[in-house]
Scaffold this active site. Structure first.
Site, PDB file in Angstrom:
ATOM      1  N   THR A  80       1.244  -1.292  -0.153  1.00 41.82           N
ATOM      2  CA  THR A  80      -0.537   0.349  -0.341  1.00 41.82           C
ATOM      3  C   THR A  80       0.865   0.838  -0.037  1.00 41.82           C
ATOM      4  OG1 THR A  80      -1.815  -0.825   1.367  1.00 41.82           O
ATOM      5  CG2 THR A  80      -1.775   1.183   1.231  1.00 41.82           C
ATOM      6  N   LYS A 156      -8.173   0.692  -2.836  1.00 43.52           N
ATOM      7  CA  LYS A 156      -7.704   0.577  -0.727  1.00 43.52           C
ATOM      8  C   LYS A 156      -7.296   1.607   0.322  1.00 43.52           C
ATOM      9  CE  LYS A 156      -5.595  -1.762   2.389  1.00 43.52           C
ATOM     10  NZ  LYS A 156      -3.867  -2.151   2.233  1.00 43.52           N
TER      11      LYS A 156
END
Length: 286
Positions: A80, A156
């Protein structure tokens, strides 16, 4: 990582609480003739993966060797990071012929990684997605094509921003109800059968004893660390600013998760420990 019908050597970098189980799930679903290379900056993490899969001849190595171009190489980034950086990496790798890069962050936590039930959010071309999907299906249950490069990360970050807010709101609501005299089990049952229901209240309830499987009932050990949630929250805020999307609740969330990360008692604990923080900080201003 590369599709088995093109290249029979696979590589997996990052073997922590999420990466280790993911690498093992991927390896178990590969043909016996394929070779898998694993690497982690913590050599003990790599050794643990090798030991668990030792009967299947896994060896350790760097993710790529000599940085050589290879048109068929497929690079899947499940970390991420911010979408802008991810798109920049994609352009560099594509322009140098190093390989095809795709962003594919996942959701589902350590439990999902171990059970191979993760959800992957993929950013890339439709052709690339068709190559990536069967690979990720070896480690997860849901693989969604979000759009062009970077959109997997945007999805995300949007999800984790909402998760951070839901977790904080759930902790506040539970704290409020308990201090008003409600049994936390009864309050949780009401919330989870009413309009306040969310993942933080139902699956990862922040009150110890409400859900025996949740980190809160294990002194907040395991799960998603408060420091990592704060990192993702910062990334989400920056990404939203880049596309001029207002996040009206971001300041309150950023303040509280920043305090958790900065407190050695909470930084490594599951982010639901915000409930415990509230218990000891009655006058905390969010």
């Amino acid at each position: 990582m590369a599709a088995q019908d093109e290249v029979h050597t696979w590589a997996f970098i990052g073997l922590g609480n999420m990466g280790g189980p993911m690498a093992l799930n991927l390896h178990r679903r590969l043909p016996a003739s394929d070779e898998m290379l694993v690497y982690d900056t913590d050599i003990s993490a790599a050794e643990m993966v090798v030991e668990e899969a030792s009967a299947e001849e896994v060896c350790t190595s760097l993710l790529v060797h000599k940085g050589s171009p290879r048109p068929g190489r497929l690079i899947i980034d499940c970390s991420t990071i911010d979408p802008v950086t991810s798109r920049r990496i994609h352009r560099i790798l594509e322009s140098t012929g190093f390989g095809t890069f795709v962003d594919a962050p996942m959701s589902g936590g350590v439990v999902g990684a171990r059970a191979a039930t993760l959800s992957f959010m993929v950013g890339g071309t439709e052709d690339t997605f068709r190559r990536v999907q069967p690979i990720l299906n070896r480690m997860g249950r849901n693989v969604v094509h979000c759009g062009k490069h970077g959109t997997g990360l945007s999805a995300k970050l949007a999800n984790n921003y909402l998760l951070a807010i839901n977790n904080l709101a759930t902790a506040e609501a539970m704290n409020f109800g308990v201090k008003a005299g409600l049994d936390p089990l009864i309050l949780a049952r009401i919330i989870n059968s009413a309009t306040g229901r969310n993942w933080a209240s139902e699956v990862n309830n922040p009150v110890p004893g409400v859900d025996k499987a949740a980190p809160a009932s294990r002194q907040y050990q395991g799960g998603f660390a408060s420091a990592l949630m704060n990192k993702d929250l910062k990334l989400a805020i920056t990404a939203a600013e880049q596309v001029r999307a207002p996040l009206l609740l971001s300041q309150a969330a950023s303040d509280i998760y920043g305090k958790l990360e900065g407190d050695k008692r909470y930084a490594g604990l599951d982010f639901s420990a915000v409930y415990d923080y509230l218990q000891g900080n009655e006058k905390a201003k969010l």
